[in-house]
Scaffold this active site. Sequence first.
Site, PDB file in Angstrom:
ATOM      1  N   ARG A 182      10.006  41.222 -10.227  1.00 34.31           N
ATOM      2  CA  ARG A 182      10.919  41.827  -9.253  1.00 34.31           C
ATOM      3  C   ARG A 182      10.085  42.610  -8.244  1.00 34.31           C
ATOM      4  NH1 ARG A 182      14.084  38.715 -10.833  1.00 34.31           N
ATOM      5  NH2 ARG A 182      16.209  39.032 -11.619  1.00 34.31           N
TER       6      ARG A 182
ATOM      7  N   HIS B  41      11.328  33.501  -4.159  1.00 37.71           N
ATOM      8  CA  HIS B  41      11.992  33.827  -5.426  1.00 37.71           C
ATOM      9  C   HIS B  41      12.487  32.572  -6.160  1.00 37.71           C
ATOM     10  CE1 HIS B  41      14.400  37.081  -7.750  1.00 37.71           C
ATOM     11  NE2 HIS B  41      14.103  36.059  -8.535  1.00 37.71           N
TER      12      HIS B  41
END
Length: 311
Positions: free
Chosen positions: A226, A274
């Site tokens: 993250r 991502h």
Amino acid sequence: MGDVLLFHSGQDSAHVWVDALKAQMPDLEIRITPDIGDPADIRYALVWRPPADFFGQFPNLALIANLGAGVDGLLARTDLPAGIPITRVSDPDMSRMMASFVLFAVLRHARDIPTFERAQREGRWHYVPPRTADEISVGILGLGQLGATAARELLRQGFKVKGWSRSPKDIEGVECAAGLDALPTFLGGCEILVVMLPLTGETRHLLDAARLACLPKGAKLINVARGPIVDEPALVAALQAGHIAEATLDVFEKEPLPAESPLWKMDNVLITPHLASVAIPKSAAAQIADNIRRVRAGEPVEHRVDPSRGY
Ligand code: NDP
């Protein structure tokens, strides 16, 4: 009272997931938002980033299944009903996909590929003597489902693999360390650092300027976990100063990465949007179906998230 699963995701194909779940549980009634029907029928919610105040409308909810491994977004919500089990995806296919991405990124740095990409753009023949994997120390922050699988994959390639987690771990061939006190020394021994932690209150900005400075000069950083675990301006500064030589970044403080981010223009940074790994419907559906059977039987679910620790 019904026994219905409600699917919600703005990102995943509902029909692929419905087919995968039906293959596991032909008797399961599945609805897809916004076609909720009677909210009292909904017992199971399979969700990725549902809208605000979503959960409050279902009085008989018995299971919230997150459509991914990272639950930081879900746990940050204010509408989660107390006491209802929350699960995350934790399946071998997702781990394998992540391990292959980490292996690609580590090998790219270990074999100096960014150096050759730059030389090619400049039309330069630039020989750098190759090094063997056992000369290169790779540290993994987070030895959970994904981190431990990646560690084993890197071991198979012959790298020196170190891992860091909250509680002590014993993984054959991996030098394991645990806890914040051990972190500066751990970082000091990593030529390549791979971030594979969940985002929690404890890990937000864990890698700030001071901790990035603990890495050896010329280190490479890979973040597939993250964005907010790393202080992004501090990372940009470390990359500009050359303290961190190269980075592979799949996740960012803000996504999509804003057009004005200096990271876009840095030729020592590889940016991917991502996708290091995703929940794979076929294998994840088996896990979700198993948990539905457990709820029906009054048994504890597997891969349960602990909201108090944040993962
Ligand atoms: P797990 O929950 O299985 O493992 C988390 C690991 O991090 C554990 O080893 C845990 O320690 C460690 N950890 C947690 N908090 C701390 C802390 N404060 N200090 C030290 N160690 C800590 O997670 P997964 O391996 O399944 O996934 C990791 C993350 O990867 C997910 O949370 C998600 O955010 C991200 N992800 C990213 C994807 C992408 O495409 N980029 C795709 C999928 C996931 P302990 O073992 O002691 O509990």
